[in-house]
Enzyme design. Structure first.
Site, PDB file in Angstrom:
ATOM      1  CG  ASP A 232      -2.282   0.541   0.919  1.00 53.10           C
ATOM      2  OD1 ASP A 232      -2.381   1.357  -0.013  1.00 53.10           O
ATOM      3  OD2 ASP A 232      -3.252   0.175   1.606  1.00 53.10           O
TER       4      ASP A 232
ATOM      5  CG  ASP B 146      -9.377   2.278  -0.980  1.00 52.18           C
ATOM      6  OD1 ASP B 146      -8.368   2.135  -1.716  1.00 52.18           O
ATOM      7  OD2 ASP B 146      -9.324   2.247   0.261  1.00 52.18           O
TER       8      ASP B 146
HETATM    9  C1  GLA Z   1      -5.988   1.189   1.489  1.00 51.59           C
HETATM   10  C2  GLA Z   1      -6.091   0.186   0.344  1.00 51.59           C
HETATM   11  C3  GLA Z   1      -7.200  -0.800   0.635  1.00 51.59           C
HETATM   12  C4  GLA Z   1      -6.918  -1.494   1.953  1.00 51.59           C
HETATM   13  C5  GLA Z   1      -6.730  -0.496   3.058  1.00 51.59           C
HETATM   14  C6  GLA Z   1      -6.236  -1.122   4.324  1.00 51.59           C
HETATM   15  O1  GLA Z   1      -7.102   1.988   1.551  1.00 51.59           O
HETATM   16  O2  GLA Z   1      -6.326   0.838  -0.872  1.00 51.59           O
HETATM   17  O3  GLA Z   1      -7.329  -1.722  -0.405  1.00 51.59           O
HETATM   18  O4  GLA Z   1      -5.767  -2.280   1.802  1.00 51.59           O
HETATM   19  O5  GLA Z   1      -5.785   0.513   2.696  1.00 51.59           O
HETATM   20  O6  GLA Z   1      -5.984  -0.215   5.326  1.00 51.59           O
END
Ligand code: GLA
Length: 866
Positions: free
Chosen positions: A467, A524
């Site tokens: 990430d 996301d």
């Molecule tokens: C980010 C990523 C998600 C998930 C969260 C976890 O938002 O894009 O897919 O992994 O972190 O905290």
């Protein structure tokens, strides 16, 4: 006669015939047999020690010529070129190679593997691989206890220590899969022919005799073992041969010993095991103590002949089962080996914990998901990775600076949960973040890169989701940051897929494929169809790149996948929405990471996730991402040329009006009459001339089709946008409005006009060239190291609210580097700033315009090149 043989025509015909025969032989899958159990499967048959009953003696006194093949003419032990073995036990640990003597518990002993392998090698023309896992002193009641015998829900914690219930069951199964994933390492000359798991042999029992409770439960435990192994291997009819624990021969009158053997013998009488389980009575193979190398009765007095006979009779029982059990059709499986050219030749598939559980994960839940991935058929449908997302780690690193598991959620640790995942034939994925913290404020990997990658490798991780929260503080461009991780992964020596999770920051442009195998194209995803469509549009439309590209298809291929984020299938409002989502991911060759709670999965959701023809489009070997061929009034048509000569077409109605959608074949690379198949219905719809119409598609309704004929010349895909159209290539001036941006976030800039399409005017002067922006907006341009200076005149458009402010920034590459080349700070209407900055050697620049609902103009924006 002689003439016709030398006739070049016949010679080449013969040659062809010969070559095709070799090809057939070379393509035979590897026959895999698993041999498992405790010390007597390890094998204590002495080769040299003692006077009588050792292997030398057996061969020398072999009146029937039964064992002469074990020695060569020169007196050395024979070695097979067609049978290979992998053994793991606690004495010599891992031993691998061509089958010969010395694969017993020690280098000076043999076990049942020797004759078992010889019989199989003589019988099959295929290469044979024996995977032998056996550990001494282990019981079925505790060590090998299969999950379904441990309670309805399986183990109540992950077996993490050798003393834990089920620990050796998990080790046994994970070893099998580890070997299968490395076939090229253990089967010399393996070229991807695939393998067939052909049978399982079990020789064990001694430690379940002594304990009364274990003894009483043995029959049921063994029954569970057979079922669980078959279930875990996805092979319900897998032939199973059990060799009874027959030491002491017919003299054994110990009631516990007898009851254990009776429990083993009983397996053959279970109606469900009738045709597929055989029990070998071994008491005849007992040899007197005086005729044996040792007095150790529980190790068959270390008599080599006993071990030869156990192995041989197990092999014959196995061949009989293979012959008689018509229901067993071993599937040829192809596991991409670690050493194959690509880690992800097709888009990775699996399940990830985030969308279903967010932070609320623990080892019990993960074990349950792993179990369901097998029992639901997902694993066998291709869902290979189980990825544990954020919030698995403890809030603090250990004293050595290493990440540790959250002690409450994962008390067994992250290696044990990985072993469990592997024992189900799945691959193990884990989450980390390249910031100093993860998105959930837990320890991130910044400045611990090598340590963390080393930990992951030592835990057996196969896939890392990396990430990007807080990475903006790292002071490294994404490409620099990821290079550090890529190097760290290479240094571990373990191939691990690197999934770049960066909210879609242009990895397709700045070379994500040099570091990882997939990259996010979007922010996301959320469980709404709007969010699904938006994410899809970042990979398949103009959500993140200039519309001329028709999506990101030209940047996709093996080990280079555009990832519009994980699935929300099963989490959306209706089945219709779930299906539209799955079809979009399929056509876009997107990674398929299921994100629903598998334990709550409805039949409808399962049917969607398992739709084999939809998955096949996603996983097509041509690895061509689908592209949009039509996009108007909420109707979209995508086309994905496939490897079999057909092409996949998605026709989707995103709007609320019922509508007919027609695809003209000449827009998808085909002409004239074509066959059409509906892949959701798995039905041929017939032949259609020049076009096909799907009638009356309502909101979110769609059809996913395969059009064309199998075996036809592959359908030509679109031509990629040539580099010069999106790259600075010429000397002199290049206006940015004359090349396509490669990444856009927020509002796309308008070329050679203000945002409303009107001429750009700054302080009364008109600019023919330039970019019109609406906040927030950022766009990345590729300079390719060719340019020297960037110049522009910036100001707020007069359509902006009177008291509005806006800010113009020019950055290097993308936002994670945080390298600002120019910052106008907040300016007001009427302000005008001239930019003239050095961009020498830069590959990319990012133009950013921010503010609240304000319009800005980059007048005359251009670069100069020598
Ligand atoms: C980010 C990523 C998600 C998930 C969260 C976890 O938002 O894009 O897919 O992994 O972190 O905290």
């Amino acid at each position: 006669m002689t003439k016709s043989i030398t006739n070049p025509f016949f010679t080449s015909l013969l040659l062809l015939l010969f070559l095709s025969l070799i090809r057939v032989a070379a393509q035979e899958p590897v026959k895999v047999f698993i041999l498992a159990g405790q010390s007597n499967m390890q094998g204590h048959g002495e080769m040299e020690k003692g006077e009588k009953g050792n292997l030398n003696w057996v061969v020398a006194n072999d009146k029937n010529g039964e064992f002469q093949h074990l020695k060569r003419k020169d007196g050395k032990w024979s070695e097979r070129d067609d049978v290979f073995i992998y053994t793991w036990d606690k004495f010599d640990s891992i031993k691998t190679g061509k089958l010969s003597t010395g694969y017993g518990a020690f280098k000076h002993t043999i076990g049942p593997e020797l004759e078992f392998g010889n019989v199989m090698g003589d019988h099959f023309s295929n290469k044979v691989l024996l995977i032998k896992t056996a550990w001494g002193g282990k019981s079925l009641a505790v060590d090998f206890r299969p999950p379904s015998a441990a309670g309805e829900q399986g183990y109540n914690r992950v077996p993490s220590q050798p003393k834990d219930t089920g620990y050796y069951y998990v080790q046994m199964m994970s070893t099998v899969y580890k070997v299968l994933r490395n076939l090229d390492q253990y089967v010399p000359g393996y070229k991807g022919e695939g393998h067939e798991i052909s049978g399982f042999g079990w020789h064990q029992g001694w430690n379940d005799r002594a304990n009364k409770k274990a003894n009483a439960a043995y029959e049921s435990n063994l029954q569970h073992l057979i079922k669980d192994v078959r279930n875990d291997l996805g092979s319900p009819e897998l032939p199973f041969v059990i060799a009874t624990t027959g030491m002491k021969g017919w003299e054994d009158k110990n009631p516990l010993g007898l009851s254990l053997m009776n429990a083993q013998l009983a397996m053959a009488d279970y109606p469900e095991f009738k045709e597929n389980v055989a029990v070998v009575e071994t008491r005849d193979f007992w040899r007197d103590i005086e005729d044996s190398p040792s007095k150790q009765t529980y190790h068959w007095c270390r008599n080599a002949e006993s071990y030869l006979l156990v192995g041989k009779s197990m092999a014959h029982a196995m061949l009989d089962l293979l012959d008689s059990n018509k229901k067993f059709k071993p599937e040829v499986k192809h596991v991409a080996t670690y050493n194959s050219d690509y880690l992800t030749p097709t888009p990775p598939m699996g399940w990830n914990s985030w969308n279903a559980f967010e932070k609320d994960i623990d080892e019990k839940k993960i074990m349950n998901m792993a179990d369901i991935m097998v029992s639901s058929g997902m694993r066998d449908a291709g869902y290979e990775y189980l990825v544990i997302d954020d919030a698995w780690m403890a809030a603090e690193r250990n004293e050595a600076g290493q990440l540790v598991a959250d002690p409450v959620k994962f008390p067994g640790g992250m290696k044990a949960i990985g072993d469990y995942i592997h024992s189900k034939g799945l691959k193990y994925g884990i989450y980390e973040c390249r910031g100093d913290l993860t998105c959930q404020n837990l320890p991130g990997s910044f400045e611990h890169e090598q340590t963390d990658m080393d930990s992951f490798a030592s835990w057996g991780v196969d896939y890392i989701k990396l990430d990007a929260c807080f990475a903006i503080k790292n002071g490294r461009l994404s490409s620099e940051d990821l290079d550090v991780y890529h190097q760290a992964i290479v240094n571990t020596g373990r191939p691990m897929v690197l999934s770049i999770s960066d909210f879609g920051s242009g990895a397709w442009a700045w070379g994500g494929k040099n570091y990882g195998q997939l990259w996010r194209t979007s922010g996301d995803i959320y469980p709404t169809i709007r969010s699904v469509y938006n994410c899809a549009n970042t990979s398949g439309g103009d959500g993140s790149i200039h519309p001329a590209f028709q999506g990101l298809w030209q940047f996709a291929g093996p080990d280079s996948w555009n990832d519009p984020d994980m699935l929300q299938v099963g989490n959306l409002k209706t089945t219709l929405e779930d299906k539209a989502h799955f079809s979009l991911w399929s056509i876009l060759a997107a990674p398929i990471m299921a994100g629903n709670d598998l334990s709550q999965m409805t039949e409808e959701t399962k049917e969607i996730l398992l739709a084999s023809e939809v998955i096949a489009i996603n996983q097509d070997a041509r690895a061509h991402q689908g592209y949009k061929v039509f996009d108007k009034d909420s109707v979209e048509i995508y086309n994905k040329p496939l490897s079999d000569g057909t092409t996949a077409v998605l026709m989707l109605n995103k709007g609320s009006e019922k509508t007919d959608i027609t695809v003209q074949f000449n827009t998808i690379g085909l002409q004239g009459k074509q066959k059409v198949r509906d892949v959701w219905l798995k039905k041929d719809l017939g032949e259609f001339d020049t076009s096909f119409t799907a009638n009356g598609l309502g909101k979110h309704e769609h059809v996913l089709l395969k059009i064309g004929s199998k075996g036809a010349t592959p359908v030509k895909g679109p031509d990629p946008i040539p580099e010069e159209a999106y790259t600075v290539t010429q000397a002199g001036i290049t206006y940015l409005s004359d090349i396509y941006y490669m990444l856009k976030k927020g509002n796309a800039p308008v070329m050679d006009a203000n945002f409303h399409g009107k001429p750009i005017k700054i302080k009364g002067r008109k600019y023919k060239k330039g970019l019109g922006a609406k906040s927030k907006s950022s766009a990345m341009y590729r300079l390719n190291g060719k340019a020297e200076r960037f110049k522009a005149i910036v100001s707020l458009d007069k359509s902006s609210p009177k008291d509005a402010t806006g800010q113009f920034k020019v950055m290097v590459e993308e936002r994670f580097g945080g390298r600002v080349l120019f910052d106008s700070k907040k300016i007001k209407r009427g302000d005008k700033i001239e930019i003239d900055i050095d961009v020498k050697g830069l590959d990319f620049i990012l133009l950013e315009f921010t503010g609240k609902k304000v319009f800005g103009n980059w007048g005359d924006a251009h670069v100069t090149a020598p």
